[in-house]
Design a protein around this motif. Structure first.
Motif, PDB file in Angstrom:
ATOM      1  N   GLY A  29       0.842  -1.217   0.128  1.00  0.00           N
ATOM      2  CA  GLY A  29       0.050   0.147  -0.070  1.00  0.00           C
ATOM      3  C   GLY A  29       0.766   1.320  -0.041  1.00  0.00           C
ATOM      4  O   GLY A  29       2.105   1.385  -0.284  1.00  0.00           O
ATOM      5  N   THR A  30       0.280   2.473   0.372  1.00  0.00           N
ATOM      6  CA  THR A  30       0.720   3.706   0.391  1.00  0.00           C
ATOM      7  C   THR A  30       0.902   4.155   1.883  1.00  0.00           C
ATOM      8  O   THR A  30       0.071   4.051   2.492  1.00  0.00           O
ATOM      9  CB  THR A  30      -0.188   4.843  -0.414  1.00  0.00           C
ATOM     10  N   TRP A  31       2.376   4.716   1.954  1.00  0.00           N
ATOM     11  CA  TRP A  31       2.679   5.161   3.371  1.00  0.00           C
ATOM     12  C   TRP A  31       3.392   6.274   3.109  1.00  0.00           C
ATOM     13  O   TRP A  31       4.068   6.812   2.256  1.00  0.00           O
ATOM     14  CB  TRP A  31       3.980   4.466   3.680  1.00  0.00           C
ATOM     15  N   ALA A  32       2.992   7.192   4.120  1.00  0.00           N
ATOM     16  CA  ALA A  32       3.571   8.663   4.106  1.00  0.00           C
ATOM     17  C   ALA A  32       3.612   9.042   5.593  1.00  0.00           C
ATOM     18  O   ALA A  32       3.249   8.831   6.627  1.00  0.00           O
ATOM     19  CB  ALA A  32       2.499   9.571   3.623  1.00  0.00           C
ATOM     20  N   GLY A  33       4.810   9.935   5.767  1.00  0.00           N
ATOM     21  CA  GLY A  33       4.963  10.599   7.057  1.00  0.00           C
ATOM     22  C   GLY A  33       6.328  11.335   7.340  1.00  0.00           C
ATOM     23  O   GLY A  33       7.232  10.733   6.443  1.00  0.00           O
ATOM     24  N   ALA A  35      20.475  10.328   5.952  1.00  0.00           N
ATOM     25  CA  ALA A  35      20.746  11.028   4.751  1.00  0.00           C
ATOM     26  C   ALA A  35      21.816  12.098   5.051  1.00  0.00           C
ATOM     27  O   ALA A  35      21.494  12.984   6.058  1.00  0.00           O
ATOM     28  CB  ALA A  35      19.445  11.616   4.211  1.00  0.00           C
ATOM     29  N   GLU A  36      22.848  12.259   4.187  1.00  0.00           N
ATOM     30  CA  GLU A  36      23.832  13.112   4.210  1.00  0.00           C
ATOM     31  C   GLU A  36      24.415  13.374   5.622  1.00  0.00           C
ATOM     32  O   GLU A  36      24.562  14.288   6.262  1.00  0.00           O
ATOM     33  CB  GLU A  36      23.251  14.594   4.253  1.00  0.00           C
ATOM     34  N   GLY A  37      24.693  12.113   6.202  1.00  0.00           N
ATOM     35  CA  GLY A  37      25.114  11.885   7.251  1.00  0.00           C
ATOM     36  C   GLY A  37      24.558  12.153   8.784  1.00  0.00           C
ATOM     37  O   GLY A  37      25.076  12.205   9.811  1.00  0.00           O
ATOM     38  N   ARG A  38      23.238  12.444   8.297  1.00  0.00           N
ATOM     39  CA  ARG A  38      22.308  12.523   9.576  1.00  0.00           C
ATOM     40  C   ARG A  38      21.305  11.465   9.601  1.00  0.00           C
ATOM     41  O   ARG A  38      20.884  11.076   8.596  1.00  0.00           O
ATOM     42  CB  ARG A  38      21.922  13.949   9.531  1.00  0.00           C
ATOM     43  N   THR A  39      20.910  11.207  11.108  1.00  0.00           N
ATOM     44  CA  THR A  39      19.852  10.213  11.161  1.00  0.00           C
ATOM     45  C   THR A  39      18.622  10.993  11.849  1.00  0.00           C
ATOM     46  O   THR A  39      19.032  11.656  12.661  1.00  0.00           O
ATOM     47  CB  THR A  39      20.452   9.169  11.867  1.00  0.00           C
ATOM     48  N   ARG A  40      17.438  10.755  11.573  1.00  0.00           N
ATOM     49  CA  ARG A  40      16.341  11.135  12.297  1.00  0.00           C
ATOM     50  C   ARG A  40      15.215  10.134  12.442  1.00  0.00           C
ATOM     51  O   ARG A  40      15.166   9.190  11.455  1.00  0.00           O
ATOM     52  CB  ARG A  40      15.709  12.471  11.623  1.00  0.00           C
ATOM     53  N   ALA A  41      14.482  10.173  13.381  1.00  0.00           N
ATOM     54  CA  ALA A  41      12.998   9.220  13.296  1.00  0.00           C
ATOM     55  C   ALA A  41      12.111   9.753  12.543  1.00  0.00           C
ATOM     56  O   ALA A  41      11.793  10.737  12.455  1.00  0.00           O
ATOM     57  CB  ALA A  41      12.735   9.191  15.090  1.00  0.00           C
ATOM     58  N   VAL A  42      11.590   8.681  12.033  1.00  0.00           N
ATOM     59  CA  VAL A  42      10.465   8.796  10.975  1.00  0.00           C
ATOM     60  C   VAL A  42       9.410   7.824  11.400  1.00  0.00           C
ATOM     61  O   VAL A  42       9.516   6.635  11.824  1.00  0.00           O
ATOM     62  CB  VAL A  42      11.093   8.425   9.612  1.00  0.00           C
ATOM     63  N   THR A  43       8.439   8.427  11.153  1.00  0.00           N
ATOM     64  CA  THR A  43       7.066   7.287  11.440  1.00  0.00           C
ATOM     65  C   THR A  43       6.146   7.498  10.338  1.00  0.00           C
ATOM     66  O   THR A  43       5.800   8.446   9.749  1.00  0.00           O
ATOM     67  CB  THR A  43       6.123   7.783  12.595  1.00  0.00           C
ATOM     68  N   LEU A  44       5.936   6.306   9.499  1.00  0.00           N
ATOM     69  CA  LEU A  44       5.180   6.253   8.251  1.00  0.00           C
ATOM     70  C   LEU A  44       3.703   5.734   8.636  1.00  0.00           C
ATOM     71  O   LEU A  44       3.716   4.876   9.440  1.00  0.00           O
ATOM     72  CB  LEU A  44       5.689   5.515   7.371  1.00  0.00           C
ATOM     73  N   ARG A  45       2.841   6.217   8.147  1.00  0.00           N
ATOM     74  CA  ARG A  45       1.513   5.767   8.350  1.00  0.00           C
ATOM     75  C   ARG A  45       0.795   5.292   6.987  1.00  0.00           C
ATOM     76  O   ARG A  45       0.802   5.998   6.056  1.00  0.00           O
ATOM     77  CB  ARG A  45       0.490   6.608   9.191  1.00  0.00           C
TER      78      ARG A  45
END
Length: 256
Positions: free
Chosen positions: A186-190, A243-253
């Motif tokens: 399916g489709t996920w976004a966030g 990305a570009e040497g940085r990491t961040r938390a992500v939540t996709l729904r």
């Protein structure tokens, strides 16, 4: 393998001739060395509940408890074999860690298992396959002796040469391992990301990404913009975007 194939032909003929409501497949014990390898292939440990479908004399369930410290559930149609399994477990000193029930594997509840083992005819495996996907948690390991599931690529295949003759067996056994995948189609976004996932069991394709992998509930992919690694939690995928040497938390729904 010729002995096993000949036996299966005979069994198929027996089932075809038998009354639909009154047939039993003869019990063929799994060699002890195959039992151990099945449990090793699944990565069985003390935290697992091992369910053996068509548990026969209980040897897989008992080995799971005795050698790997797991809990066990055996489901067997033959009442006499269930009684024998309980006695075998008592003698092995694992009676408190295992349970044997008389029942039909097509209707019995084994949804809490983290490892499922089967040595069943292909028709039964085909009938069980939808239940595996619908009722077992992502990450559950399924190991089959001799027969594979239609259309579902095994995560691993292992061939074991037997050390000696065994009734009803050829000179080697092939084992198949599947890891139940999470539903991610399916489709996920966030958090600034939007993507569509196509899925065929554990094989996934993500638009604009490469190297996508799904192992149970663990999912990862790579794109030109960055790399994602996370875990499926129902209608969410929670993880980290690098990305570009940085990491961040992500939540996709999941989209509707």
């Amino acid at each position: 393998m010729r002995t096993l194939l000949a036996l299966l032909v005979a069994l198929a003929a027996h089932v075809a001739r038998a009354d639909e409501n009154d047939w039993r497949v003869p019990f063929i014990a799994t060699p002890d060395e195959v039992v151990v390898r099945m449990l090793e292939l699944a990565g069985t440990g003390a935290e697992d509940l091992v369910a053996d479908l068509g548990s026969g004399d209980g040897r897989i369930v008992i080995a799971a408890a005795r050698r790997f410290g797991a809990r066990g559930l055996g489901i067997e149609l033959d009442r006499a074999l269930v009684a024998s399994s309980r006695e075998n477990a008592r003698r092995a000193g694992v009676g408190e860690r295992v349970k044997f029930v008389q029942g039909d594997v097509l209707t019995a509840d084994f949804s809490k298992a983290s490892v499922v083992t089967v040595y069943l005819l292909p028709q039964l495996i085909d009938d069980l396959q939808p239940r595996f996907l619908a009722t077992l948690k992502p990450g559950t390991r399924i190991v089959s002796h001799a027969f594979r599931m239609a259309g579902w690529r095994p995560d691993r295949t292992d061939t074991l040469r037997l050390s000696g003759p065994h009734p009803g067996q050829g000179d080697e056994s092939t084992l198949y391992l599947w890891i139940v995948p999470a539903d991610v189609r399916g489709t996920w976004a966030g958090d600034g990301l939007r993507l569509r996932i196509e899925q065929n069991y554990q094989d996934v394709e993500i638009e604009g990404a490469s190297g996508a992998t799904l192992r149970g509930a663990e999912i990862a992919w790579q794109s030109r913009e960055g790399r994602f690694r996370g875990r499926v939690q129902g209608a969410r995928i929670v993880g980290e975007w690098s990305a570009e040497g940085r990491t961040r938390a992500v939540t996709l729904r999941r989209g509707r």
